[in-house]
Design a protein around this motif. Sequence first.
Motif, PDB file in Angstrom:
ATOM      1  N   GLU A  93      61.083  31.842  33.060  1.00 36.12           N
ATOM      2  CA  GLU A  93      60.325  32.228  31.638  1.00 36.12           C
ATOM      3  C   GLU A  93      59.121  31.862  31.457  1.00 36.12           C
ATOM      4  N   ARG A  94      58.584  31.014  32.094  1.00 36.85           N
ATOM      5  CA  ARG A  94      57.013  30.618  32.066  1.00 36.85           C
ATOM      6  C   ARG A  94      56.154  31.427  32.970  1.00 36.85           C
ATOM      7  N   LEU A  95      57.028  31.844  33.846  1.00 37.62           N
ATOM      8  CA  LEU A  95      56.195  33.078  34.962  1.00 37.62           C
ATOM      9  C   LEU A  95      56.103  34.054  34.172  1.00 37.62           C
ATOM     10  N   LEU A  96      57.140  34.554  33.495  1.00 38.32           N
ATOM     11  CA  LEU A  96      57.071  35.884  32.701  1.00 38.32           C
ATOM     12  C   LEU A  96      56.117  35.855  31.594  1.00 38.32           C
ATOM     13  N   THR A  97      55.727  34.675  31.186  1.00 39.68           N
ATOM     14  CA  THR A  97      54.822  34.738  29.733  1.00 39.68           C
ATOM     15  C   THR A  97      53.466  34.030  30.169  1.00 39.68           C
ATOM     16  N   ARG A  98      52.808  33.704  31.347  1.00 36.20           N
ATOM     17  CA  ARG A  98      51.755  33.183  31.781  1.00 36.20           C
ATOM     18  C   ARG A  98      51.118  34.590  31.983  1.00 36.20           C
ATOM     19  N   PRO A  99      49.637  34.581  31.852  1.00 41.30           N
ATOM     20  CA  PRO A  99      48.770  35.838  31.920  1.00 41.30           C
ATOM     21  C   PRO A  99      48.382  35.993  33.365  1.00 41.30           C
ATOM     22  N   PHE A 100      48.520  37.569  33.613  1.00 35.29           N
ATOM     23  CA  PHE A 100      48.334  38.157  34.586  1.00 35.29           C
ATOM     24  C   PHE A 100      47.191  39.327  34.696  1.00 35.29           C
ATOM     25  N   PRO A 101      46.291  39.592  35.442  1.00 38.49           N
ATOM     26  CA  PRO A 101      45.754  40.743  35.360  1.00 38.49           C
ATOM     27  C   PRO A 101      46.399  42.048  34.992  1.00 38.49           C
ATOM     28  N   THR A 102      45.855  43.031  34.237  1.00 40.87           N
ATOM     29  CA  THR A 102      46.580  44.481  33.751  1.00 40.87           C
ATOM     30  C   THR A 102      46.249  45.266  34.708  1.00 40.87           C
ATOM     31  N   ASN A 103      45.269  45.192  35.581  1.00 40.45           N
ATOM     32  CA  ASN A 103      45.140  46.077  36.741  1.00 40.45           C
ATOM     33  C   ASN A 103      45.000  45.124  38.011  1.00 40.45           C
ATOM     34  N   PRO A 104      46.281  45.036  38.526  1.00 38.13           N
ATOM     35  CA  PRO A 104      46.204  44.331  39.657  1.00 38.13           C
ATOM     36  C   PRO A 104      45.640  44.891  41.050  1.00 38.13           C
ATOM     37  N   PRO A 105      45.098  43.985  41.925  1.00 38.53           N
ATOM     38  CA  PRO A 105      44.615  44.702  43.083  1.00 38.53           C
ATOM     39  C   PRO A 105      45.449  45.401  44.011  1.00 38.53           C
ATOM     40  N   PRO A 106      45.288  46.425  44.719  1.00 37.32           N
ATOM     41  CA  PRO A 106      45.983  47.032  45.611  1.00 37.32           C
ATOM     42  C   PRO A 106      46.320  45.894  46.687  1.00 37.32           C
ATOM     43  N   PRO A 107      47.791  45.975  47.253  1.00 42.25           N
ATOM     44  CA  PRO A 107      48.014  44.964  48.244  1.00 42.25           C
ATOM     45  C   PRO A 107      46.977  44.960  49.555  1.00 42.25           C
ATOM     46  N   PRO A 108      46.580  43.944  50.058  1.00 45.90           N
ATOM     47  CA  PRO A 108      45.774  43.748  51.156  1.00 45.90           C
ATOM     48  C   PRO A 108      46.387  44.648  52.118  1.00 45.90           C
ATOM     49  N   ARG A 109      45.561  45.480  52.806  1.00 40.85           N
ATOM     50  CA  ARG A 109      45.869  46.536  53.877  1.00 40.85           C
ATOM     51  C   ARG A 109      45.663  46.148  55.413  1.00 40.85           C
ATOM     52  N   ALA A 110      45.321  44.782  55.369  1.00 41.74           N
ATOM     53  CA  ALA A 110      44.902  44.276  56.835  1.00 41.74           C
ATOM     54  C   ALA A 110      45.609  42.948  57.089  1.00 41.74           C
ATOM     55  N   ALA A 111      45.867  42.706  58.065  1.00 41.42           N
ATOM     56  CA  ALA A 111      46.500  41.491  58.525  1.00 41.42           C
ATOM     57  C   ALA A 111      46.047  40.473  58.019  1.00 41.42           C
ATOM     58  N   GLY A 112      46.725  39.507  57.670  1.00 45.77           N
ATOM     59  CA  GLY A 112      46.361  38.129  57.238  1.00 45.77           C
ATOM     60  C   GLY A 112      45.678  37.244  58.333  1.00 45.77           C
ATOM     61  N   LEU A 113      44.363  36.795  58.043  1.00 41.32           N
ATOM     62  CA  LEU A 113      44.031  35.805  59.060  1.00 41.32           C
ATOM     63  C   LEU A 113      44.329  34.250  58.830  1.00 41.32           C
ATOM     64  N   PRO A 114      44.426  33.556  59.877  1.00 42.63           N
ATOM     65  CA  PRO A 114      44.948  32.216  59.743  1.00 42.63           C
ATOM     66  C   PRO A 114      44.456  31.391  58.642  1.00 42.63           C
ATOM     67  N   ASP A 115      43.287  31.689  58.229  1.00 43.54           N
ATOM     68  CA  ASP A 115      42.774  30.693  57.062  1.00 43.54           C
ATOM     69  C   ASP A 115      43.222  31.228  55.740  1.00 43.54           C
ATOM     70  N   GLY A 116      43.840  32.421  55.723  1.00 41.07           N
ATOM     71  CA  GLY A 116      44.336  32.918  54.276  1.00 41.07           C
ATOM     72  C   GLY A 116      43.392  34.017  53.948  1.00 41.07           C
ATOM     73  N   ARG A 117      42.041  34.406  54.623  1.00 43.82           N
ATOM     74  CA  ARG A 117      41.342  35.317  54.004  1.00 43.82           C
ATOM     75  C   ARG A 117      41.991  36.716  54.477  1.00 43.82           C
ATOM     76  N   PHE A 118      41.567  37.699  53.850  1.00 45.33           N
ATOM     77  CA  PHE A 118      41.873  38.898  54.103  1.00 45.33           C
ATOM     78  C   PHE A 118      40.572  39.829  54.401  1.00 45.33           C
ATOM     79  N   GLY A 119      40.532  40.318  55.478  1.00 41.88           N
ATOM     80  CA  GLY A 119      39.316  41.188  55.960  1.00 41.88           C
ATOM     81  C   GLY A 119      39.593  42.617  55.476  1.00 41.88           C
TER      82      GLY A 119
END
Length: 732
Positions: A159-185
């Motif tokens: 319930e908490r997750l469903l009632t917390r704020p989220f962006p109304t225009n979410p970003p498209p899913p990252p199209r690149a492989a995830g880097l080890p440090d968590g960044r997406f190139g």
Amino acid sequence: MPNLPTPSSSRHRHSIGSSFSFGPQSLVNSLTEGNSSIISSGPISFALDPNRSILPASPFRSSPAIPRRTKASANRHPLANDTTDVFQDSELEDDDEPEGYEWGMVDRMRLWRHDALMQHLYETAAFWGDKVVSWTNDPNDAFWLAQTYFQTHQYSRAERLLTRPFPTNPPPPPRAAGLPDGRFGAFRNAKGKEKETEASFFSSNPLQEPRLPVGGAGELFNIANEQADSVSRLVDMSVACRYLAAQCQVRQGKWTEATEMLGEANPFRGSGRSGPAIPNMDGGIKIEASMCHLRGLLMLKLNRGDQAKHCFMEALALDVKCYESFDQLISGEMMTLDEEWEFVQSLAFKEQTPADAEFIRMIYTSRLRKYKHAEEHATARHKLVEDYGLGDNPDVLYGFADALFSQFRWADCFVITSRILGLVSVHAPTMPLHIACLYQLSHLHSKLFILAHELVEREPESPISWYAVGVWYLTTKKWSEARAYFSKTSLMDPRFAPAWIAFAHTFALEGEHDHAVTAYSTCARMFTGSHLPLLFIGMEHIVLSNLPLADEALFAAQSMCDSDPLLINEQAVMAYNHGQYEKAAELFDHAISLARATQSSIAVWVAIFINLGTCFRKMKRYPEAKKAYGYVLEFEPQNAIALGFLGMVHHLMNELDDAIVRYHETLSINPINGHIIELLNLALENNASAGIMGQKGLPGGDEEWSKKMREHRNKGKDVTRLPKRGDDTIIH
């Protein structure tokens, strides 16, 4: 204490920060106005359409799929496809998706999450899903994480997750492989052109981006004004999310909050995009119907039975595939026989499911109560067996067993219920019928004990197990023990009608008639479509000599069902009590004609023949009275009541010798029946005074007979009397 901040007038009306209310009105307004501010990908978002199901968003679906013009890469797993998005628009196209797609870390973890859900590894799904949400802050990923929490009974967390704020225009899913440090190139498309992913609230280094508050609706006032128009709760962005949030609140017992989340009434009604004639868009079950069903369950929790009934009716009318609403209406006996028949037959089967309309109509018809429309029920069962090949389906067999049970054909019903339980170990609708048959067939009481023992060992958390134990105690006439188990059953399932009826029976059988009336009245309030509580209330009022109340209860029962032989017998008893002997005789005869088709013990129905004979005797139709009493004696030669009444008929017909024989036979069975002793002495006196050639009997009929009885008593003879069943006795 400082005052709470007021919503800024500059904020959009659909922002969560615009109101403390959890009500669905803003979501409905977004749908009806076609406003695209919440999700800007289309004129009317898929997520806001109440006529869709969650089917296109389900990771488990195989078909039907929302048409998409682009094809996923052959090396991309279907569970990682973007079609598992509850916020997608049906017109959404992904023309920029590259042909040579390279999986990223988010894709892989989404795959793990969905596959873990498929394999019921819910903790695994929650673990990886939580990481995906932390990286993407995507409403769709949050929805599936909330689903995972729900499956693991973490309702507050979901319930908490469903009632917390989220962006109304979410970003498209990252199209690149995830880097080890968590960044997406960046990624390169098929033409080799480098393209950087763009995302609001999600940069190339998410650790450096300010996060949205997660404390709930109240903390949204702390969001900066420039972000307020672009964030919202999931429950305000998607009908599916609002429905899931209400489910979480119901599981937590938060009835008021859940009612506010769903709305007191269907908020989509009258919006122009709601109604039985509007088809489901994807072949699933309308989420609007599911919300109406959940609202009905809430009304039951709040003891608002009439509103619950209308909610279930609306859910089934909106989508005829919503079986759970149908089951609540029928098994909960919320409608009368005529109401449920007319309602089910009037549903929009052809409009909603053109290809399957006839089958759904037949399968629902087979579940309706069987006191009326016998031919239509038989036709439905025949079609289900012959045309659809469901001759061995438990639900179809149950419809046949229910028809036999309504005709009191216990032995035949037991054969069918045994077959059902041979196919499936427990079939909820069948179990009460099976137990009732074991109770009615006295030679099977030992099987009832075995069944109750097995159920308690196998399913101790099931109400039906303890109901079976209570019925077993009824067979042993241990009323208080039976009542305790019926009470336990009703606490475990407050909508289990057989337990409530049996609970009231224990008071009636114990002679506690006032308590029985109270218990039956509770049943009548809870199960407004059943005639049985009203029938039993009438029977108890007859015992208590409350004839006006008995008339009222029996008339109400008769308006619901006019083909129950027990009800017809009680109506005849009331006609007799009012001195309407002709009417009483007709009703008794009608009850007998209905009872002949039953397979219950003849001892259950011989009372009707005795009552019919008594009516004939009061009308001085002695040959017919003699015939009625004689019929009883064919089946029960030792029936003391029938023997005594037959002796009285012989006495009134001037057949003193036969009367004396019958009186002696009666006293051989019940030697201390004071009333029969008086009748025997009177017959002996009349026989002795008449002599061999004199007139024997009382040609004056009942009046002369009563006069002679008074004279006989005035002689001062000392006769021991018990509470008598006089000549006006009627059995009910």
